[in-house]
Design a protein around this motif. Structure first.
Motif, PDB file in Angstrom:
ATOM      1  N   GLY A  16       0.789  -1.228   0.000  1.00  0.00           N
ATOM      2  CA  GLY A  16       0.000   0.000   0.000  1.00  0.00           C
ATOM      3  C   GLY A  16       0.819   1.273   0.000  1.00  0.00           C
ATOM      4  N   VAL A  17       2.117   1.161  -0.278  1.00  0.00           N
ATOM      5  CA  VAL A  17       2.986   2.344  -0.351  1.00  0.00           C
ATOM      6  C   VAL A  17       3.554   2.435  -1.767  1.00  0.00           C
ATOM      7  CG1 VAL A  17       5.081   3.452   0.521  1.00  0.00           C
ATOM      8  CG2 VAL A  17       3.548   2.259   2.108  1.00  0.00           C
ATOM      9  N   LEU A  18       3.346   3.582  -2.384  1.00  0.00           N
ATOM     10  CA  LEU A  18       3.840   3.860  -3.730  1.00  0.00           C
ATOM     11  C   LEU A  18       4.971   4.871  -3.623  1.00  0.00           C
ATOM     12  CD1 LEU A  18       3.559   3.942  -6.889  1.00  0.00           C
ATOM     13  CD2 LEU A  18       1.909   5.812  -6.534  1.00  0.00           C
ATOM     14  N   SER A  19       6.107   4.578  -4.224  1.00  0.00           N
ATOM     15  CA  SER A  19       7.193   5.561  -4.275  1.00  0.00           C
ATOM     16  C   SER A  19       7.706   5.624  -5.703  1.00  0.00           C
ATOM     17  CB  SER A  19       8.323   5.200  -3.311  1.00  0.00           C
ATOM     18  OG  SER A  19       8.903   3.971  -3.662  1.00  0.00           O
ATOM     19  N   TYR A  20       8.094   6.822  -6.110  1.00  0.00           N
ATOM     20  CA  TYR A  20       8.663   6.985  -7.448  1.00  0.00           C
ATOM     21  C   TYR A  20       9.673   8.113  -7.465  1.00  0.00           C
ATOM     22  CZ  TYR A  20       4.998  10.579  -7.881  1.00  0.00           C
ATOM     23  OH  TYR A  20       4.177  11.651  -7.683  1.00  0.00           O
ATOM     24  N   ARG A  21      10.527   8.029  -8.463  1.00  0.00           N
ATOM     25  CA  ARG A  21      11.601   9.008  -8.656  1.00  0.00           C
ATOM     26  C   ARG A  21      11.251   9.870  -9.859  1.00  0.00           C
ATOM     27  NH1 ARG A  21      15.830   7.266  -5.712  1.00  0.00           N
ATOM     28  NH2 ARG A  21      17.511   8.167  -6.926  1.00  0.00           N
TER      29      ARG A  21
ATOM     30  N   ILE B  61      11.981  12.499  -4.953  1.00  0.00           N
ATOM     31  CA  ILE B  61      11.403  11.191  -4.653  1.00  0.00           C
ATOM     32  C   ILE B  61      10.102  11.426  -3.891  1.00  0.00           C
ATOM     33  CG2 ILE B  61      11.725   8.998  -3.441  1.00  0.00           C
ATOM     34  CD1 ILE B  61      14.786   9.556  -3.692  1.00  0.00           C
ATOM     35  N   SER B  62       9.019  10.895  -4.427  1.00  0.00           N
ATOM     36  CA  SER B  62       7.710  11.032  -3.766  1.00  0.00           C
ATOM     37  C   SER B  62       7.289   9.678  -3.214  1.00  0.00           C
ATOM     38  CB  SER B  62       6.655  11.524  -4.763  1.00  0.00           C
ATOM     39  OG  SER B  62       6.980  12.816  -5.221  1.00  0.00           O
ATOM     40  N   VAL B  63       6.740   9.698  -1.994  1.00  0.00           N
ATOM     41  CA  VAL B  63       6.267   8.475  -1.341  1.00  0.00           C
ATOM     42  C   VAL B  63       4.832   8.714  -0.888  1.00  0.00           C
ATOM     43  CG1 VAL B  63       6.677   6.784   0.494  1.00  0.00           C
ATOM     44  CG2 VAL B  63       8.620   7.988  -0.546  1.00  0.00           C
ATOM     45  N   TRP B  64       3.934   7.808  -1.284  1.00  0.00           N
ATOM     46  CA  TRP B  64       2.500   7.935  -1.018  1.00  0.00           C
ATOM     47  C   TRP B  64       1.980   6.676  -0.338  1.00  0.00           C
ATOM     48  CZ3 TRP B  64       0.390  12.535  -2.700  1.00  0.00           C
ATOM     49  CH2 TRP B  64       1.122  13.254  -3.647  1.00  0.00           C
TER      50      TRP B  64
END
Length: 172
Positions: free
Chosen positions: A149-154, A165-168
């Motif tokens: 349930g954690v989305l992270s992207y660069r 870097i965003s973490v949702w």
């Protein structure tokens, strides 16, 4: 076999082939679609990785944000620095240059459509409108991870080499 029977069989075969192609395309689209991301996400972190490998907060100690993705792969994304100062005059049209700069540099918003390339680990944002006008009309590809349930992207590196870097975290 008469001519009408042969023509009917060819027409039925063509129709079935067309239906199979449509069905295959629909399944291929959903497999590569953003369906696993549909929902509402809250921002956990908005960091930046510097060229030397160090990592820091990009939008302050307690950034705020919301990412919403619908079933048609439309998205809306907002990130805000919580510590942005209010405009002293209380009027958006009467801000000082420093207040305008803090407002713009303390936020990042855009919306459009989103596609996933799961085999490559890539999110593809088709940005329609953005608070940074230079992004409008762009397709941006971002390496991502989705786990528990954690989305992270660069995000694509900035001119100075910094990589946001965003973490949702999914909230629904």
């Amino acid at each position: 076999m008469n001519v009408h029977t042969a023509a009917s069989r060819r027409a039925i075969a063509a129709l079935l082939s067309t239906c199979l192609l449509w069905t295959s395309a629909a399944f291929a689209g959903s497999a590569h679609g953003a369906s696993s991301l549909v929902g509402t996400w809250t921002l956990v972190a908005a960091d930046v990785q510097h060229p030397d490998g160090s990592r820091a907060s990009d939008y302050g100690a307690q950034p705020k944000g919301l990412l919403m993705i619908d079933n048609q792969e439309h998205y809306s994304l907002q990130i805000f620095k919580a510590e942005r100062p209010a405009f002293h005059a209380g009027d958006k049209a009467k801000g000082t240059p420093d207040e305008y700069k803090a407002a713009v540099m303390g936020s990042s918003t855009h919306y459009g459509t989103l596609r996933i390339e799961p085999d490559r680990g890539v999110l593809v944002f088709h940005i329609q409108w953005a608070s940074f006008p230079n992004w409008e009309g762009q397709e941006q590809r971002r390496q991502y991870q989705l786990k528990d349930g954690v989305l992270s992207y660069r995000v694509t590196a900035r001119p100075n080499g910094d990589v946001p870097i965003s973490v949702w975290r999914k909230i629904d």
